[in-house]
Write an enzyme that holds these catalytic residues in place. Structure first.
Site, short mmCIF file in Angstrom:
data_model
loop_
_atom_site.label_atom_id
_atom_site.label_comp_id
_atom_site.label_asym_id
_atom_site.label_seq_id
_atom_site.Cartn_x
_atom_site.Cartn_y
_atom_site.Cartn_z
N GLY A 46 19.74 7.21 -11.56
CA GLY A 46 18.75 6.45 -10.81
C GLY A 46 17.51 7.29 -10.61
O GLY A 46 17.59 8.52 -10.58
N GLN A 51 9.77 9.95 -6.76
CA GLN A 51 10.29 11.19 -7.35
C GLN A 51 9.42 11.69 -8.50
O GLN A 51 9.51 12.86 -8.88
CB GLN A 51 11.72 10.98 -7.87
CG GLN A 51 12.74 10.80 -6.76
CD GLN A 51 14.12 10.67 -7.34
OE1 GLN A 51 14.56 9.59 -7.72
NE2 GLN A 51 14.83 11.79 -7.45
N CYS A 93 21.03 14.72 -6.23
CA CYS A 93 19.73 14.09 -6.45
C CYS A 93 18.88 15.01 -7.33
O CYS A 93 18.88 16.22 -7.12
CB CYS A 93 19.05 13.87 -5.10
SG CYS A 93 17.40 13.18 -5.22
N LEU A 94 18.17 14.41 -8.26
CA LEU A 94 17.31 15.21 -9.16
C LEU A 94 16.23 15.94 -8.36
O LEU A 94 15.70 16.95 -8.81
CB LEU A 94 16.68 14.31 -10.22
CG LEU A 94 17.65 13.63 -11.20
CD1 LEU A 94 16.92 12.60 -12.05
CD2 LEU A 94 18.35 14.66 -12.09
N HIS A 135 20.58 4.89 -2.27
CA HIS A 135 19.97 6.22 -2.43
C HIS A 135 18.51 6.08 -2.90
O HIS A 135 17.61 6.74 -2.36
CB HIS A 135 20.82 7.02 -3.42
CG HIS A 135 20.31 8.40 -3.74
ND1 HIS A 135 21.03 9.55 -3.45
CD2 HIS A 135 19.18 8.80 -4.37
CE1 HIS A 135 20.33 10.59 -3.87
NE2 HIS A 135 19.21 10.18 -4.45
N GLU A 136 18.29 5.23 -3.90
CA GLU A 136 16.93 5.08 -4.45
C GLU A 136 16.00 4.36 -3.47
O GLU A 136 14.82 4.70 -3.37
CB GLU A 136 16.96 4.32 -5.79
CG GLU A 136 17.80 4.97 -6.89
CD GLU A 136 17.55 6.46 -7.09
OE1 GLU A 136 16.41 6.91 -6.90
OE2 GLU A 136 18.50 7.18 -7.42
N HIS A 139 14.69 6.78 -1.08
CA HIS A 139 13.55 7.51 -1.65
C HIS A 139 12.25 6.75 -1.40
O HIS A 139 11.23 7.34 -1.05
CB HIS A 139 13.71 7.67 -3.18
CG HIS A 139 14.52 8.86 -3.60
ND1 HIS A 139 14.19 10.15 -3.26
CD2 HIS A 139 15.63 8.95 -4.37
CE1 HIS A 139 15.07 10.98 -3.79
NE2 HIS A 139 15.96 10.29 -4.47
NI NI Z 1 17.64 11.00 -5.53
#
Ligand code: NI
Length: 170
Positions: A46, A51, A93-94, A135-136, A139
Site C-alpha cells: 500500500g 508518502q 511501513c515504507l 493504515h493508508e 497516512h
Molecule cells: Ni505506511
C-alpha cells in the site's frame, strides 16, 4: 513511469492532512501511475500520496502484488463509512524504516471513495486488506502507525531513528 522518493519519518509531510482531490486530471493520473510503480518496486502492499510528498487524498494498494490474487486498488478521497470488530496485527511501513510493531485496528471496514474514472466505489474489506486500507487512510490524515503505539514504544522508535539518521549523515 518513474520511481518516486518515499518520504520517511521524520519528514514533515508525513504529519500533514491530505486535501481532497476535486478533479481527476492528467496530473492525478500520472501520479497514480508513478505511485503504483513505486509501490511494486519498494516492494510494498500500500502507498498513500503523502508518502511520496503529495498532500492529496489518494492511495494505492495491492495485498498480493506477486500472487494470483493480485488486484490493484486505486482510491481517491477514501472514507471509512463502517468499521467493526478489533484485530491486532504486526505492521510495518515504507515511511518507518526497519521497524514493525503490533497495532490494534478494526477487523472489518467499508471504505467509500472514487476510482480513477471518477466513479464512486465501495470496498467491503476484512483481513489484511482492511488493515492496509486503515493504515493508508491514516497516512492521508497525517498519521503513522507509530502514532497508534504507546508513548513509550513510539519514543523508543524515534530515538532509534534519530541515531540511525545521525549515522547516515556524520
Ligand atoms: Ni505506511
Amino acid at each position: 513511469m518513474a520511481i518516486l522518493h518515499i518520504c520517511t519519518y521524520p519528514e514533515e509531510i508525513l504529519g500533514q492532512r491530505a486535501e481532497p482531490i476535486t478533479e481527476i486530471d492528467e496530473e492525478v493520473i500520472t501520479l497514480v501511475d508513478h505511485m503504483v510503480e513505486t509501490m511494486y518496486n519498494a516492494p510494498g502492499i500500500g502507498l498513500a500520496a503523502t508518502q511520496v510528498g503529495v498532500a492529496k487524498q489518494l492511495l494505492v494498494a495491492d495485498i498480493a502484488p506477486r500472487g494470483p490474487e493480485s488486484e490493484l486498488i486505486v482510491l481517491i478521497n477514501p472514507e471509512i463509512v463502517v468499521a467493526e470488530g478489533e484485530v491486532i496485527f504486526e505492521e510495518g511501513c515504507l515511511s518507518v524504516p526497519d521497524y514493525q510493531a503490533e497495532v490494534k485496528r478494526h477487523e472489518k471496514v467499508t471504505v467509500r471513495g472514487l476510482n480513477l474514472q471518477g466513479e464512486e466505489i465501495e470496498i467491503k474489506a476484512e483481513g489484511l486488506l482492511a488493515i492496509v486500507l486503515q493504515h493508508e487512510i491514516d497516512h492521508l490524515n497525517g498519521m503513522l502507525f507509530i502514532d497508534r503505539l504507546s508513548k513509550l514504544k513510539r519514543d523508543l522508535y524515534k530515538r532509534r531513528r534519530r541515531k540511525q539518521l545521525a549515522k547516515e549523515q556524520p
